[in-house]
Design a protein around this motif. Structure first.
Motif: not given
Length: 120
Positions: A16-18, A52-61, A80-88, A99-103
């Motif tokens: 993700v950092a890349k 960005f917080s990553f865990c099994g549930s995607g919530g704790a952090g 990814i689309q859910e993340g874009i919507t959250a930013i918007e 989801m440690d993905q460069e994209e």
């Protein structure tokens, strides 16, 4: 430059950092197991713009960062689309399942810069 903190329960986040750096942001990966629970603290100390917080549930952090420091968050995301919507929607802490993905980093950074062009 937009400063982004990445905190993964398993100590990952390098991909993700890349993506963030490829899109013009500065990425800070929190090291070590359980890093997601330190997201808000590191964002606060680094004066970061986005987290960005990553865990099994995607919530704790993400929830912890909101509770401790009031960062607007959305958690439980799996795409990814859910993340874009959250930013918007003005969220600055994004909680994903693993989801440690460069994209992901690249697309979220692009969405952030589109919403806040003055931060380029």
């Amino acid at each position: 430059m937009v400063k982004v903190v990445i905190a993964d329960r398993m100590g990952k986040g390098q991909n993700v950092a890349k993506g963030i750096e490829a899109a013009g942001g500065e990425a800070i990966v929190v090291p070590g197991m359980g890093a997601d629970m330190r997201l808000g603290q590191v964002m606060h100390s680094e004066n970061a713009d986005l987290g960005f917080s990553f865990c099994g549930s995607g919530g704790a952090g993400a929830i912890t960062a909101n509770t401790q420091f009031g960062y607007p968050e959305r958690h439980g995301m799996r795409s990814i689309q859910e993340g874009i919507t959250a930013i918007e929607d003005g969220k600055t802490v994004l909680g994903f399942g693993f989801m440690d993905q460069e994209e992901l980093g690249k697309k979220i950074m692009e969405a952030y810069l589109k919403k806040y062009p003055e931060q380029k």
